[in-house]
Structure formats: structure tokens, C-alpha cells
Design a protein around this motif. Structure first.
Motif, mmCIF file in Angstrom:
data_model
loop_
_atom_site.group_PDB
_atom_site.id
_atom_site.type_symbol
_atom_site.label_atom_id
_atom_site.label_comp_id
_atom_site.label_asym_id
_atom_site.label_seq_id
_atom_site.Cartn_x
_atom_site.Cartn_y
_atom_site.Cartn_z
ATOM 1 N N ILE A 161 0.962 -0.808 -0.178
ATOM 2 C CA ILE A 161 0.522 0.506 -0.067
ATOM 3 C C ILE A 161 1.204 0.996 0.024
ATOM 4 O O ILE A 161 1.966 1.018 0.894
ATOM 5 C CB ILE A 161 -0.909 0.129 1.352
ATOM 6 N N SER A 162 0.591 1.372 -0.875
ATOM 7 C CA SER A 162 0.869 3.213 -1.129
ATOM 8 C C SER A 162 0.043 4.502 -1.119
ATOM 9 O O SER A 162 -0.740 4.765 -1.544
ATOM 10 C CB SER A 162 1.985 3.016 -2.120
ATOM 11 N N ASP A 163 1.234 5.278 -0.870
ATOM 12 C CA ASP A 163 0.974 7.432 -0.729
ATOM 13 C C ASP A 163 1.358 7.656 -1.582
ATOM 14 O O ASP A 163 2.488 8.370 -0.885
ATOM 15 C CB ASP A 163 0.014 7.645 0.283
ATOM 16 N N SER A 164 1.227 9.060 -2.424
ATOM 17 C CA SER A 164 1.728 10.082 -2.903
ATOM 18 C C SER A 164 1.276 11.032 -3.097
ATOM 19 O O SER A 164 -0.152 11.589 -3.126
ATOM 20 C CB SER A 164 2.429 9.772 -4.569
ATOM 21 N N TYR A 165 1.952 12.374 -2.513
ATOM 22 C CA TYR A 165 1.406 13.645 -2.163
ATOM 23 C C TYR A 165 2.158 14.610 -2.989
ATOM 24 O O TYR A 165 3.223 14.746 -2.813
ATOM 25 C CB TYR A 165 1.312 14.163 -0.936
ATOM 26 N N LYS A 166 1.098 15.396 -4.161
ATOM 27 C CA LYS A 166 2.287 16.471 -4.708
ATOM 28 C C LYS A 166 2.037 17.736 -3.769
ATOM 29 O O LYS A 166 1.433 18.467 -3.885
ATOM 30 C CB LYS A 166 1.511 17.014 -5.797
ATOM 31 N N VAL A 167 3.243 17.876 -3.808
ATOM 32 C CA VAL A 167 3.541 19.271 -2.118
ATOM 33 C C VAL A 167 3.391 20.296 -3.071
ATOM 34 O O VAL A 167 2.259 21.302 -3.228
ATOM 35 C CB VAL A 167 4.730 18.851 -1.576
ATOM 36 N N ASP A 168 3.519 20.387 -4.302
ATOM 37 C CA ASP A 168 3.691 21.508 -5.226
ATOM 38 C C ASP A 168 3.895 21.603 -6.490
ATOM 39 O O ASP A 168 4.097 19.794 -6.985
ATOM 40 C CB ASP A 168 4.320 23.289 -4.658
#
Length: 361
Positions: A271-278
Motif C-alpha cells: 500500500i502506498s500514498d503519494s502527495y504532490k506538495v507543489d
């Protein structure tokens, strides 16, 4: 920067139809350079700091071209060679193009390819399994999985996309110079569905006598040790869904390697999560667990973190961190995309951090 070289032989030949056809041909030079440093500790005094190539991407260069022959048809080719960005040496000096060497035809019907190619699972499906595309020491799937990543003598067909759904098929003939027998030695099929924020893909492959690195008809990734007569079977599935700047990923892998010095049969869950900070920064967190199905309890788990910062569309800096915990006789290690991690004592934990810079042209 990509360079397009038009083949304008029409200026030499007076035949207008030939001039028109050649004027629509092109060749592109492209490549990726990835160099960095990695620190890894695998228990006791087993630790090292190394300069490494390919922590996130395999360093390579290549040529690809397409000729419009009319009627919506295109003749395509691609040649690609891997090398070390640290030394400049080819990964396999005996081969001029050790990653790709194929020619094919595309049109409204889809695309056919003939020659040395990436398997659809490696080329397409891994992008649906985790935010790193199963790359770097931060990816549990990269460290726990075996996969036939490319094959000589390949024949593939890619369907057009219908309402977000497409499929890719590939078979490869046995090569008598690198193995035994004749007929089919490898086959792979992948189905993918993409619609808005949703991406789902699944695929199966089976290959006889896979080999690690040079000298074999099929190039094998992962920690497997394949011997004569070995057979590798792999099923992969991945899905992700985006909600604004965040994307959640689920992935499953199961493999079975028989008739080899190290018999493997395990499942991997991630399970993974990616977040585009900017627009310039992406952070990804990945957790994976491998379950040994041989009954020997050689399980393992890993937590990985990947931070990518984009200096431009072509250049990025990255930091990859991984903590891997082995159980019983498990001896998985933290490996980069194009380098192997330290050998570990069975049951020993492994920690690592890598930093690097990537430039694409």
C-alpha cells in the motif's frame, strides 16, 4: 533536449511521392543519466557508502524513429543501451544495444513489434503498482519481486485504447544460443484500464530459463537465482486513485520460481500514498509485506520513503529511504533500480538512504 533529424531525401530524388514519404520520417536521440550516493547498513559491521549509478532510473541512451508510409501506417524502431553514469562503461560491452532493439508497425489496428523488447509487465504494469514505478530502494515491490523485464526474439501486439481499456501481449521464441530447445520460451499479457483519476492494471507472465544480467534470452530482476531448467511464473495487479494532489496505490504480486538453486514461492502486498506538495515536489510513502508460501516462514516487510524535487521538466533531485525487516532465513536487501544492495545474513534487518540527480534528454 530531443533532436529530430528529418530524412529529406526528396531534395535529391525527383520522384515526388518518395520525397513526400521520406519527409515525414524522423529519428530521435534520447537518454537518462542518474548518478548518486547510497549508504546501507545490514547489521554488525556490514555497512558501506557507495557512489552508484541508477538509484531511481537506469542510465541509458537510445534512438527511436518513425516513418509515415501513408494510409495511417507507421514503421517504428527503437535501439537502447544501458551504461554506468559513474564510469561510462556499457552494462554489457559485448552487446551494442542490450535493452531494446526492435522494429514494428503501428496504425489504427494497434502496434506490432519484433525483436528485443521490454515485457509489458515491466514496461507498463509497474507504473500502476506504486508511485516510484517499482524503482529505488524505497520501493518494497522493487526489493521483493522477481520479474522477466525483457526478452530476445520477442513478438508483441498492443491494442488500441477503447474507452480507457487496452491490452498488451508478448511472446518470445527460445534462443538456441542462450538456452535449450525451440518454440515459445516466454509469454506475457497485460490488461489496463485508465479513466480520469482511476488506473487499474493486471498481468501474467511465464518464462523458461530466465537469467540474471547478460548471457540469457530473458533478463531477470529481483533476488531470484535461476538455474538450468528454471521456470518463473508471475502475476501482478495494481490500482491507484487520485483525490486532488493525493494518490493512493494498492498492489499485489505473486511468483513461483521452480527448478532453481533457490526455490521461491511468495506473495507481496503493498500500500502506498503519494502527495504532490507543489508543482515541483512529490513525496511518496510505501509499505510492503512479503509472505513466504513454502511454509518456512521466510517473510519480510519494508517501509520506504521517496522524495522527488523537480528543478525542471528534465532534471530532478531525489532522496530514497528504506527500512527492511527479514524474518527467519529471509535475506532480502535494499537495491536501487540499477544496482544491487549489500548481501545480508539471513534474518538480518537492512537500512539504507540514497540521494541522486536525474537528467533526461
Amino acid at each position: 533536449m530531443k533532436r529530430f533529424i528529418p530524412l529529406a531525401f526528396g531534395a535529391v530524388f525527383s520522384c515526388a511521392p518518395v520525397s513526400s514519404a521520406f519527409a515525414q520520417s524522423s529519428v530521435t536521440l534520447y537518454g537518462v543519466l542518474d548518478n548518486g550516493l547510497v549508504y546501507q547498513s545490514a547489521g554488525g559491521n556490514n555497512s558501506a557508502i557507495r557512489a552508484v549509478p541508477g538509484g531511481l532510473f537506469s542510465t541509458r541512451f537510445g534512438f527511436k524513429g518513425s516513418e509515415d508510409i501513408g494510409g495511417g501506417l507507421h514503421v517504428n524502431f527503437q535501439l537502447e543501451q544501458a551504461f554506468s553514469g559513474q564510469t561510462g562503461a556499457a552494462t554489457n560491452p559485448a552487446e551494442a544495444f542490450n535493452r531494446l532493439a526492435f522494429v514494428g508497425l503501428s496504425g489504427n489496428f494497434g502496434e506490432f513489434r519484433l525483436g528485443l523488447q521490454n515485457s509489458p509487465e515491466y514496461d507498463v504494469l509497474q507504473a500502476a503498482m506504486d508511485p516510484s514505478w517499482v524503482k529505488s530502494l524505497a520501493s518494497p515491490m522493487n526489493n521483493f519481486n522477481s520479474l522477466i523485464i525483457r526478452a530476445n526474439d520477442g513478438i508483441s501486439y498492443y491494442t488500441p485504447t477503447f474507452y480507457g481499456l487496452n491490452a498488451k501481449f508478448m511472446v518470445a521464441l527460445r534462443d538456441p544460443t542462450t538456452g535449450t530447445g525451440n518454440g515459445l520460451g516466454f509469454y506475457n499479457a497485460v490488461v489496463q484500464y485508465e479513466n480520469g483519476p482511476l488506473n487499474i492494471a493486471a498481468g501474467y507472465e511465464r518464462g523458461d530459463e530466465p537469467s540474471v544480467g547478460a548471457g540469457g534470452a530473458y533478463t531477470l530482476s529481483g533476488g531470484a537465482i535461476a538455474g538450468a531448467g528454471a521456470v518463473l511464473s508471475v502475476f501482478n495487479a495494481g490500482a491507484s486513485y487520485a483525490i486532488g494532489a493525493d494518490r493512493v496505490w494498492l498492489a499485489y504480486h505473486t511468483e513461483k520460481l521452480t527448478n532453481s538453486p533457490k526455490y521461491l514461492q511468495h506473495d507481496v502486498y503493498q500500500i502506498s500514498d503519494s502527495y504532490k506538495v507543489d508543482p515541483f515536489a512529490l513525496v511518496s510513502l510505501m509499505y510492503g509485506y512479503v509472505h513466504d508460501r513454502t511454509g518456512e516462514g521466510n517473510n519480510a516487510q519494508e517501509l520506504g520513503l521517496l522524495f522527488e524535487y523537480y528543478l525542471s521538466k528534465s532534471t530532478e533531485l531525489y532522496t530514497a529511504v528504506g527500512f527492511l525487516q527479514n524474518r527467519n532465513q529471509a535475506e532480502y536487501t535494499l537495491s536501487g533500480t540499477a544496482y544491487s544492495g549489500l548481501s545480508v545474513t539471513p534474518g538480518t534487518d537492512s537500512r539504507g538512504i540514497g540521494i541522486g540527480m536525474v537528467h533526461k534528454f
